[in-house]
Design a protein around this motif. Structure first.
Motif, PDB file in Angstrom:
ATOM      1  N   GLY A 146       0.802  -1.224   0.000  1.00 33.02           N
ATOM      2  CA  GLY A 146       0.000   0.000   0.000  1.00 33.02           C
ATOM      3  C   GLY A 146       0.828   1.262   0.000  1.00 33.02           C
ATOM      4  O   GLY A 146       0.380   2.297  -0.483  1.00 33.02           O
ATOM      5  N   GLU A 147       2.039   1.190   0.557  1.00 35.13           N
ATOM      6  CA  GLU A 147       2.916   2.348   0.655  1.00 35.13           C
ATOM      7  C   GLU A 147       4.362   1.864   0.631  1.00 35.13           C
ATOM      8  O   GLU A 147       4.630   0.673   0.808  1.00 35.13           O
ATOM      9  N   TYR A 148       5.277   2.812   0.456  1.00 37.19           N
ATOM     10  CA  TYR A 148       6.695   2.488   0.515  1.00 37.19           C
ATOM     11  C   TYR A 148       7.072   2.089   1.943  1.00 37.19           C
ATOM     12  O   TYR A 148       6.659   2.727   2.909  1.00 37.19           O
ATOM     13  N   LEU A 149       7.855   1.024   2.075  1.00 34.94           N
ATOM     14  CA  LEU A 149       8.305   0.536   3.379  1.00 34.94           C
ATOM     15  C   LEU A 149       9.738   1.021   3.620  1.00 34.94           C
ATOM     16  O   LEU A 149      10.680   0.498   3.023  1.00 34.94           O
ATOM     17  N   PRO A 150       9.932   2.021   4.491  1.00 36.99           N
ATOM     18  CA  PRO A 150      11.281   2.554   4.721  1.00 36.99           C
ATOM     19  C   PRO A 150      12.189   1.536   5.412  1.00 36.99           C
ATOM     20  O   PRO A 150      11.745   0.787   6.290  1.00 36.99           O
ATOM     21  N   VAL A 151      13.447   1.521   5.040  1.00 37.49           N
ATOM     22  CA  VAL A 151      14.415   0.613   5.652  1.00 37.49           C
ATOM     23  C   VAL A 151      14.555   0.916   7.140  1.00 37.49           C
ATOM     24  O   VAL A 151      14.725  -0.006   7.957  1.00 37.49           O
ATOM     25  N   GLU A 152      14.457   2.189   7.509  1.00 31.40           N
ATOM     26  CA  GLU A 152      14.594   2.548   8.923  1.00 31.40           C
ATOM     27  C   GLU A 152      13.475   1.922   9.752  1.00 31.40           C
ATOM     28  O   GLU A 152      13.701   1.477  10.884  1.00 31.40           O
ATOM     29  N   LEU A 153      12.267   1.846   9.207  1.00 27.97           N
ATOM     30  CA  LEU A 153      11.163   1.191   9.915  1.00 27.97           C
ATOM     31  C   LEU A 153      11.447  -0.294  10.069  1.00 27.97           C
ATOM     32  O   LEU A 153      11.176  -0.884  11.126  1.00 27.97           O
ATOM     33  N   ILE A 154      12.013  -0.922   9.044  1.00 30.45           N
ATOM     34  CA  ILE A 154      12.394  -2.335   9.134  1.00 30.45           C
ATOM     35  C   ILE A 154      13.389  -2.531  10.275  1.00 30.45           C
ATOM     36  O   ILE A 154      13.253  -3.451  11.091  1.00 30.45           O
ATOM     37  N   ARG A 155      14.390  -1.662  10.359  1.00 29.73           N
ATOM     38  CA  ARG A 155      15.404  -1.777  11.418  1.00 29.73           C
ATOM     39  C   ARG A 155      14.784  -1.667  12.801  1.00 29.73           C
ATOM     40  O   ARG A 155      15.097  -2.447  13.702  1.00 29.73           O
TER      41      ARG A 155
END
Length: 476
Positions: A248-257
């Protein structure tokens, strides 16, 4: 074919397959309810091929109504209970349903009558649904799908995600959003138990995950990020959770971390798709390198993709999709999506900018119309949002173009913050990007940003609010 795969092949099983906030259902109970709704539809003159508009209540009764349409060859159109009269009227006018059905107004006695009806076998070419796009790319359009596309998508998505019979899936997404609707299809197909909730209080989600021992949580990045920034993830123990999927939206790498720090044993699965072709790409298991590089995954098996580039040397271009996942077209338009004359497969131009590496992994950069042109400069909305999200105290952010009498267009940056003091940190970060200069206006919100019925941040509403400078904006 579809109804058999979802329901009829499992009728002898006694397990609870669906739970909402009031009831539990076995396959047999869902079947009985679906046949009751089918009897009601036929008694009211609805025939195969007709459209049925269903008011989504986000529960088992809504699921029964959806299944009834699939069983009877009717085309269902889901409409949210929060839609205004104008939008409901527009959709009624667009799809011309034979019946407007509120699942909670049908008498339960109709379920008994349903057992008297003999159900015809519905071919894979029969129409299944019309789902309306969120409107993030412009005018909301009704995407028309047949049973065959649903069948292909279920098989292909499950081959990549691997839902298990022992899984418990939480669906807190609107069912009129294809990401939510397909949780029902995928769970019924794979025999995973699905839990339906329609809460508008996202802080309740971690509690549901804990209470029901959920193993699979389909989310969108903005919701997961808001729960993280507001500290709700840390308040519950989630020992059963095995994966979170995102689209639905871009998944930021920082959120993954950050999520990895909280849930080191939980698999985080980015995906990419569109209502026009459901799912396009999913991250395969074991590719940590691609996950942390920001990829949204590999195309599904049987789906072909290519990039339309302005120059051959460019790395980024518009993604074009070809395959059995591409839906029939937009309802009421003269023609469906174009077909490849050699393969017979439909082709969809996504309007999204992506790149593709040597292994075929895709990387999302934003929509073509998500590029702002300010003082002759091309500026990505997604890039600005990711920069601002790094500031302390920021819960979520949305950037978009707003009218300006001097420049024609400026960057409007709407930010949900914990404290008004976050303004200083945001401006400090933006100062490190001199190309933005004085070309932006900042709006701070004390609450979460408004959302459209699909759960995405509503940029159209934000533009209106910034123009009118309403009181809910704390500062400009």
């Amino acid at each position: 074919m579809l109804y058999e795969a979802l329901i009829e092949r499992h009728l002898s099983e006694q397990k609870i397959i669906l739970t909402d906030e009031k009831r539990t259902y076995t396959y047999a109970q869902l079947h009985k309810g679906a046949m009751g709704f089918l009897a009601y539809l036929r008694q009211n003159g609805v025939r195969s091929g007709d459209r049925v508009m269903i008011r989504n209540r986000g529960d088992g009764r809504t699921t029964e109504a959806i299944l009834a349409c699939l069983a009877g060859g009717m085309i269902f159109v889901l409409i949210s209970g929060i839609h205004g009269r104008a939008e409901s009227a527009d959709r009624m006018k667009d799809c011309a349903p034979s019946l407007l059905l509120d699942p909670h107004t049908v008498n339960a006695a109709d379920a008994e009558a349903g057992e008297q009806w003999e159900r015809a076998r519905i071919p894979a070419s029969a129409g299944a649904y019309i789902l309306y796009t969120s409107g993030s790319a412009g005018r909301k359009k009704g995407v028309y799908a047949c049973h065959k596309q649903i069948i292909f998508c279920c098989k292909s998505i499950l081959a990549r995600l691997g839902y298990r019979e022992s899984d418990k899936v939480l669906c807190a997404l609107p069912l009129e959003f294809d990401y939510g609707l397909y949780q029902i299809f995928l769970s019924l197909w794979s025999r995973a138990q699905i839990f339906l909730v329609q809460t508008r209080m996202m802080q309740m989600i971690p509690r549901y995950l804990h209470q029901w021992e959920i193993t699979v949580y389909p989310s969108v990045p903005s919701v997961a990020n808001a729960l993280l920034r507001l500290g709700f993830w840390e308040r519950v123990s989630l020992p059963y959770l095995r994966c979170i999927t995102f689209t639905g939206e871009y998944l930021p790498v920082e959120l993954i971390r950050r999520l990895r720090e909280l849930f080191p044993s939980v698999e985080l699965i980015p995906m990419y798709g569109a209502t026009e072709c459901k799912r396009i790409a999913i991250m395969p298991p074991g590719r940590e390198d691609k996950l942390m590089a920001g990829s949204c995954g590999l195309p599904l098996d049987g789906v072909q993709v290519r990039l339309l580039k302005k120059n051959p040397q460019d790395n980024i271009g518009e993604l074009v999709v070809e395959g059995p996942n591409v839906m029939e077209g937009y309802w009421k338009e003269a023609h469906g999506f174009e077909k490849n004359p050699q393969t017979g497969m439909r082709i969809y131009h996504t309007g999204d900018l992506l790149s593709m590496d040597e292994e075929g992994f895709l990387y999302f950069y934003g929509r073509i119309n998500g590029l702002l042109k300010v003082m002759g400069r091309r500026i990505s909305e997604a890039e600005i949002e990711n920069i601002v999200k790094a500031a302390d105290g920021v819960v979520e952010c949305a950037a978009m173009g707003i009218p300006d009498p001097l420049y024609g267009e400026k960057i409007g940056i709407c930010v949900s913050v914990k404290e008004k003091t976050a303004e200083k940190e945001i401006r400090k970060i933006l100062a490190d990007w001199p190309e933005y200069g004085n070309l932006y206006e900042l709006f701070l919100f004390s609450d979460l940003l408004p959302r459209n019925p699909h759960g995405k941040i509503d940029k159209r509403k934000l533009r209106e609010m910034s123009d009118e400078k309403r009181s809910c904006i704390l500062w400009k």
